[in-house]
Enzyme design. Structure first.
Site, PDB file in Angstrom:
ATOM      1  N   HIS A  64      25.585  56.926  10.340  1.00  0.00           N
ATOM      2  CA  HIS A  64      24.435  56.540  11.152  1.00  0.00           C
ATOM      3  C   HIS A  64      23.142  56.893  10.412  1.00  0.00           C
ATOM      4  CE1 HIS A  64      26.521  56.160  15.321  1.00  0.00           C
ATOM      5  NE2 HIS A  64      26.319  54.987  14.776  1.00  0.00           N
ATOM      6  N   ASP A  66      20.275  58.176  11.124  1.00  0.00           N
ATOM      7  CA  ASP A  66      19.576  59.456  11.259  1.00  0.00           C
ATOM      8  C   ASP A  66      20.271  60.576  10.505  1.00  0.00           C
ATOM      9  OD1 ASP A  66      21.650  59.212  13.165  1.00  0.00           O
ATOM     10  OD2 ASP A  66      20.764  60.724  14.468  1.00  0.00           O
ATOM     11  N   HIS A  67      21.353  60.218   9.789  1.00  0.00           N
ATOM     12  CA  HIS A  67      22.047  61.212   8.964  1.00  0.00           C
ATOM     13  C   HIS A  67      22.072  60.833   7.487  1.00  0.00           C
ATOM     14  CE1 HIS A  67      23.827  63.584  12.372  1.00  0.00           C
ATOM     15  NE2 HIS A  67      23.473  62.474  12.991  1.00  0.00           N
ATOM     16  N   HIS A 182      33.435  59.517  17.352  1.00  0.00           N
ATOM     17  CA  HIS A 182      32.034  59.155  17.587  1.00  0.00           C
ATOM     18  C   HIS A 182      31.980  57.633  17.707  1.00  0.00           C
ATOM     19  CE1 HIS A 182      27.763  59.571  17.680  1.00  0.00           C
ATOM     20  NE2 HIS A 182      27.544  59.116  16.466  1.00  0.00           N
ATOM     21  N   ASP A 253      28.224  64.332  14.488  1.00  0.00           N
ATOM     22  CA  ASP A 253      28.121  63.827  15.853  1.00  0.00           C
ATOM     23  C   ASP A 253      29.515  63.518  16.380  1.00  0.00           C
ATOM     24  OD1 ASP A 253      25.493  63.941  15.205  1.00  0.00           O
ATOM     25  OD2 ASP A 253      25.035  61.852  15.660  1.00  0.00           O
ATOM     26  N   HIS A 313      21.089  69.079  16.993  1.00  0.00           N
ATOM     27  CA  HIS A 313      21.090  67.629  17.235  1.00  0.00           C
ATOM     28  C   HIS A 313      20.688  67.317  18.677  1.00  0.00           C
ATOM     29  CE1 HIS A 313      22.679  63.428  17.309  1.00  0.00           C
ATOM     30  NE2 HIS A 313      22.360  63.487  16.020  1.00  0.00           N
TER      31      HIS A 313
END
Length: 354
Positions: A64, A66-67, A182, A253, A313
């Site tokens: 993802h 944001d990582h 996830h 996540d 997170h």
């Protein structure tokens, strides 16, 4: 030997002025390992006391944005600060299948050439790590298109007997990855130091006639020694019980683990870093989005008997004054054991065991 964690970004989805996107730096005896690299990570590094140039390994939990969106930019900045050196050891990057293509395409399309080598080691996920409709098979990605300058690296498959992935191992430590559920395949990472030799029993050494000096060091390192008398002294004769190493677990996540490896590998962790994106009252939404709540993180920490749970997170909907209730929700399930709320630039030191 020092071991510490510094949180560079503790927010979910996107960076904001109060909380950066996901990034965590582990320092061990001067070496720096980065876990996730959300957008703005290099700026966070510049604002910290850390030196990005010391990063030798990078671990990406899942793909993802944001990582991972900060990773190409960080590599380019490190290159600008480097001098060409063909003998320099490569930066090792570990992450899910597809990471190699993301990196070389980003660098290729932006005409970015790194002055240092890097390798990408990809973990092949299993289909049960995300909803069926979200799974993408990247095993044939860029087949026949990858240019010669694409980064080398291994493709790592799940070890059936271990239900985990062996990433690296040396005389001092071992690092493994395990599966998480996830919206896309996600992974957790465990760094565990191997036990250190116990203390030398000086009285036994004297009784056995071992003279002070280099022979003490050989025994401490696990080697038997032969005395002038012809007698052999083995480490087990003079060493106390081995001293356990430290263990750090960093989960990506997830709404929970896949398979039994997570609980086994994280058992007795000195520090367990677990996401808690939404509060317990929003557990249905959290589960729908593949995320955890403080209660879910605490239940996993309790199963693992983790010594310290660190929540991170957090949804950007929560301001500093809101996080106290997330902490209480986790502590309520841990019989009063204190829970740590991660903050940007917070450093946690993990002392040696004695």
């Amino acid at each position: 030997m020092s071991l510490e964690l510094t949180f560079l970004g503790t927010g979910s989805a996107f960076p904001c002025p109060a909380r950066g996107a996901s990034a965590l730096l582990l320092r061990r005896d001067g070496h720096c390992w980065l876990f996730d690299c959300g957008e703005g990570t290099q700026t966070q590094l510049m604002r910290s006391h850390l030196r990005a140039a010391r990063i030798t390994k990078i671990f990406i939990t899942h793909l993802h944005g944001d990582h991972i969106f900060g990773l190409p930019g960080l590599l380019c900045t490190l290159s600008l600060q480097s001098s060409p050196d063909a003998s320099k050891a490569p930066v090792d990057i570990y992450g899910p299948l597809g990471l190699r293509s993301f990196l070389w395409r980003s660098l290729e399309l932006s005409h970015s050439q790194l002055l240092f080598p890097y390798t990408v080691h990809e973990l092949v996920p299993t289909r049960d790590q995300c909803p069926p409709e979200e799974f993408r098979d990247f095993s044939g990605l860029d087949r026949g298109e990858t240019p010669a300058q694409a980064p080398p690296g291994r493709v790592l498959h799940l070890e059936p007997g271990e239900d985990s992935y062996l990433l690296l191992e040396d005389e001092q430590l071992v690092v493994r990855a395990f599966r998480l559920f996830h919206r896309v395949p996600s992974f957790g990472f465990v760094l565990e130091e191997k036990p250190r030799p116990g203390k030398l029993n000086v009285q036994k050494l004297k009784d056995l006639g071992v003279p002070p000096g280099p022979l003490y060091g050989q025994l401490k390192r696990g080697a038997a020694v032969v005395l002038e008398s012809g007698a052999t002294v083995r480490p087990g004769d003079v060493l106390g019980a081995p001293v356990p190493g430290r263990k750090v677990c960093v989960l990506g996540d997830c709404s929970g683990p896949v398979g039994p490896a997570a609980e086994r590998l994280c058992r007795g962790a000195d520090v367990l870093v677990h996401e808690a994106t939404l509060e317990d009252g929003m557990q249905e939404l959290a589960r729908e989005r593949g995320h955890s709540t403080p209660g879910a993180a605490a239940r996993f920490a309790r199963c693992c008997r983790a010594r310290r749970l660190v929540l991170t997170h957090f949804s950007q909907r929560y301001g500093p004054d809101d996080l106290g209730r997330l902490k209480k929700q986790a502590e309520a399930l841990l019989d009063g054991q204190e829970v740590t709320l991660a903050e940007d630039f917070m450093t946690i030191e993990i002392p040696l065991k004695r």
